[in-house]
Design a protein around this motif. Structure first.
Motif, PDB file in Angstrom:
ATOM      1  N   GLY A 129       0.774  -1.188  -0.122  1.00 43.20           N
ATOM      2  CA  GLY A 129       0.198  -0.066   0.177  1.00 43.20           C
ATOM      3  C   GLY A 129       1.034   1.067   0.205  1.00 43.20           C
ATOM      4  N   LEU A 130       1.664   0.690   0.305  1.00 43.02           N
ATOM      5  CA  LEU A 130       3.051   2.332  -0.193  1.00 43.02           C
ATOM      6  C   LEU A 130       3.009   3.088  -0.989  1.00 43.02           C
ATOM      7  N   LYS A 131       2.400   4.040  -0.561  1.00 47.29           N
ATOM      8  CA  LYS A 131       2.672   5.144  -2.111  1.00 47.29           C
ATOM      9  C   LYS A 131       3.905   5.765  -2.600  1.00 47.29           C
ATOM     10  N   VAL A 132       4.495   6.116  -4.036  1.00 46.45           N
ATOM     11  CA  VAL A 132       5.235   6.200  -4.686  1.00 46.45           C
ATOM     12  C   VAL A 132       5.871   6.715  -5.333  1.00 46.45           C
ATOM     13  N   TYR A 133       6.864   8.314  -5.561  1.00 49.52           N
ATOM     14  CA  TYR A 133       6.939   9.549  -6.233  1.00 49.52           C
ATOM     15  C   TYR A 133       8.547   9.231  -6.929  1.00 49.52           C
ATOM     16  N   ASP A 134       8.744   9.465  -7.829  1.00 52.26           N
ATOM     17  CA  ASP A 134       9.909  10.161  -8.471  1.00 52.26           C
ATOM     18  C   ASP A 134      10.244  10.806  -9.735  1.00 52.26           C
ATOM     19  N   PRO A 135      10.983  12.141  -9.651  1.00 49.94           N
ATOM     20  CA  PRO A 135      10.865  12.977 -10.491  1.00 49.94           C
ATOM     21  C   PRO A 135      11.184  12.592 -11.668  1.00 49.94           C
ATOM     22  N   PHE A 136      11.644  11.548 -11.635  1.00 49.92           N
ATOM     23  CA  PHE A 136      12.564  10.722 -13.062  1.00 49.92           C
ATOM     24  C   PHE A 136      12.340   9.490 -13.921  1.00 49.92           C
ATOM     25  N   ILE A 137      11.144   9.559 -13.045  1.00 54.70           N
ATOM     26  CA  ILE A 137      10.644   8.017 -13.557  1.00 54.70           C
ATOM     27  C   ILE A 137       9.234   8.242 -14.418  1.00 54.70           C
ATOM     28  N   GLU A 138       9.000   8.587 -15.495  1.00 55.45           N
ATOM     29  CA  GLU A 138       8.308   8.606 -16.441  1.00 55.45           C
ATOM     30  C   GLU A 138       6.926   7.537 -16.595  1.00 55.45           C
ATOM     31  N   LYS A 139       7.309   6.884 -16.488  1.00 57.78           N
ATOM     32  CA  LYS A 139       6.696   5.327 -16.950  1.00 57.78           C
ATOM     33  C   LYS A 139       5.653   4.454 -15.297  1.00 57.78           C
ATOM     34  N   ASP A 140       4.762   3.700 -15.867  1.00 57.30           N
ATOM     35  CA  ASP A 140       4.352   3.665 -14.073  1.00 57.30           C
ATOM     36  C   ASP A 140       5.188   1.957 -14.224  1.00 57.30           C
ATOM     37  N   VAL A 141       5.867   1.960 -12.616  1.00 55.40           N
ATOM     38  CA  VAL A 141       6.449   0.490 -13.041  1.00 55.40           C
ATOM     39  C   VAL A 141       6.354   0.402 -11.619  1.00 55.40           C
ATOM     40  N   VAL A 142       5.836   0.475 -10.625  1.00 51.26           N
ATOM     41  CA  VAL A 142       5.232   0.036  -9.536  1.00 51.26           C
ATOM     42  C   VAL A 142       3.455   0.670  -9.123  1.00 51.26           C
ATOM     43  N   GLU A 143       3.506  -0.286  -8.306  1.00 53.31           N
ATOM     44  CA  GLU A 143       2.282  -0.042  -7.998  1.00 53.31           C
ATOM     45  C   GLU A 143       1.868   1.912  -7.006  1.00 53.31           C
ATOM     46  N   ASN A 144       0.250   1.939  -7.127  1.00 57.12           N
ATOM     47  CA  ASN A 144       0.917   3.019  -6.481  1.00 57.12           C
ATOM     48  C   ASN A 144       1.926   4.397  -6.536  1.00 57.12           C
ATOM     49  N   GLN A 145       2.140   4.142  -7.942  1.00 56.89           N
ATOM     50  CA  GLN A 145       2.988   5.293  -7.880  1.00 56.89           C
ATOM     51  C   GLN A 145       1.876   6.640  -8.605  1.00 56.89           C
ATOM     52  N   TYR A 146       2.847   7.825  -8.211  1.00 58.48           N
ATOM     53  CA  TYR A 146       2.163   9.342  -8.222  1.00 58.48           C
ATOM     54  C   TYR A 146       3.288   9.927  -9.961  1.00 58.48           C
ATOM     55  N   HIS A 147       2.546  11.043 -10.768  1.00 57.75           N
ATOM     56  CA  HIS A 147       3.584  11.595 -11.087  1.00 57.75           C
ATOM     57  C   HIS A 147       3.360  13.168 -11.199  1.00 57.75           C
ATOM     58  N   SER A 148       3.131  12.955  -9.899  1.00 59.19           N
ATOM     59  CA  SER A 148       3.206  15.244  -9.144  1.00 59.19           C
ATOM     60  C   SER A 148       3.312  14.890  -8.035  1.00 59.19           C
TER      61      SER A 148
END
Ligand code: SAJ
Length: 406
Positions: free
Chosen positions: A340-359
């Motif tokens: 359930g952990l959320k994840v975000y990285d400004p360098f990763i544009e594609k979805d690679v893991v669950e609960n990944q954010y792009h903003s």
């Protein structure tokens, strides 16, 4: 003409650097998509100065293809993973590339291996392949090891300025290859034998891994007894002969987290400090996960899906996720059956893991506890957005009251 085999994180910048310094270069990679991207005028990963270098190399006439070329010099720059069970280097890509070179190379050619390999790998795996193909090393073909040393995040500068090592059976051949690298390399280039060159490369990365493990162990000791590890390291490093690295959430990348295992695999009864150090580093994502649970408890936070990991890459300001501590932590979390952990990285544009954010803003809006896994410049420049959040800063970069550390 130089045929660079393998156009990944090392092969591509090396090929571009040589081409932009007046050497005729053709880059070969078996990945058709990658070659098509390069031929369409785009680089394949983000790196400071790489796009400019690419433009200069294209102007100078570099070509990219999936075909091996008939030429007098080959530079092999393919990955060398390790076998997770035996810990030994897996030389299969190097061997496959050398086999393909053998199909086209004329007598008298020089084959330079840039890939990192453990001491004795070239003797054990590469020489036999060449001899089986009817070449007599030293007469019909020259074999050289020139391990790369550049650091992702500062590759272009380091290609130009780092000192280098060239290992060769024959000093004269070593000197000839040195001349080739001197076309762009402003550092000192040392010529030695192949096994020494193999060992130096692995030892350099092992030195760093052991030093990071020492810092990580200090962080654990200090956490246990409520001492400030960063202040302690800062003061110790003021001693003229002490230079401790920084603790962190784990060690990623394809080098420091891999190469030292080669020595453990090859010398299991001797490489004790190295073995323990690698285990310490590999244990850090789990240590961070435990810190997350502790901090949630302390702050009355019950919902793991309101916890966010900032950063997915293996280190700051690169787009490389290989062996990343965040991915290791997510795996560990799945093992603990607490997804359930959320994840975000400004360098990763594609979805690679669950609960990944792009903003960044949306990610932060939906998190109560933010864990700084990677010290990208972006978060350093947006510290104010963390106001009011519970923060676990694994790199000691966030200067806000009440921030937690590992
Ligand atoms: N790290 C820490 N604490 C530190 C420094 C690094 O936890 O004080 C972590 C990073 O966050 C990262 C990992 O270690 O996860 C590795 O990063 P790094 O920046 O130390 O090194 P790499 O893997 O990017 O590049 C290394 C370099 N080797 C050395 O510095 C001896 C580079 O010069 C090599 O060319 C490269 O490995 C390689 O390809 O072998």
């Amino acid at each position: 003409m130089i045929n660079v085999i393998g156009l990944g994180y090392i092969g591509l910048p090396t090929a571009l650097m040589m081409a932009s310094h007046g050497v005729e270069v053709i880059g070969t990679d078996y990945n058709k998509e990658l070659v098509a991207t390069l031929n369409a005028g785009h680089t394949t990963f983000k790196e400071k100065g790489l796009d400019e270098l690419f433009d200069a190399a294209v102007k100078a006439g570099i070509k990219f293809t999936t075909e091996y070329q008939v030429t007098d010099t080959y530079i092999v720059s393919v990955p060398t993973p390790y076998d997770k069970f035996s810990k030994k280097v897996d030389a299969c890509y190097v061997v496959a590339a050398v086999k393909d070179v053998m199909k086209v190379c004329p007598k008298g050619a020089t084959v330079v291996i840039e890939s990192t390999v453990s001491p004795g790998t070239i003797e054990k795996y590469v020489r036999p392949v060449i001899e089986e193909n009817g070449f007599k090393i030293g007469n019909d073909l020259n074999l050289v090891h020139a391990p790369e040393r550049i650091i992702p995040g500062n590759m272009v500068y380091e290609l130009l300025h780092n000192n280098r090592t060239i290992g060769a059976d024959d000093k004269a051949i070593g000197e000839k290859v040195k001349e080739l690298y001197a076309s762009f390399c402003q550092g000192e280039i040392v010529v030695t034998d192949i096994k020494t060159a193999e060992m130096t490369k692995v030892v350099e990365n092992t030195f760093r891994a052991v030093n990071i493990a020492f810092a990580n162990e200090l962080a654990k000791i200090c956490r246990h007894d409520n001492m400030d590890v960063y202040e302690i390291i800062r003061i110790c490093n003021m001693h003229p002969r002490v230079n401790i690295l920084q603790p962190g959430p784990g060690v990623g990348g394809h080098c420091i987290s891999v190469d030292p295992w080669f020595l453990v695999g090859d010398y299991p009864s001797l490489a004790k400090v190295i073995d323990e150090s690698m285990k310490t580093n590999d244990g850090m994502p789990d240590f961070v996960l435990n810190r997350i649970y502790e901090i949630m408890k302390e702050n009355g936070l019950k919902d793991i899906s309101r916890v966010g990991l900032y950063g997915l890459t293996y280190k700051e300001n690169v787009d490389d996720m290989r062996e990343s501590p965040t991915l290791q932590l997510l795996e560990s979390q799945e093992r603990h059956l607490a997804p359930g952990l959320k994840v975000y990285d400004p360098f990763i544009e594609k979805d690679v893991v669950e609960n990944q954010y792009h903003s960044l803003d949306t990610f932060l809006d939906e998190c109560d506890l933010v864990v700084i896994m990677v010290k990208h410049n972006e978060i350093k420049e947006n510290v104010d957005k963390l106001n009011g959040k519970v923060v676990l800063d694994c790199h000691n970069i966030i200067n806000l009251p009440g921030v937690y550390h590992i």
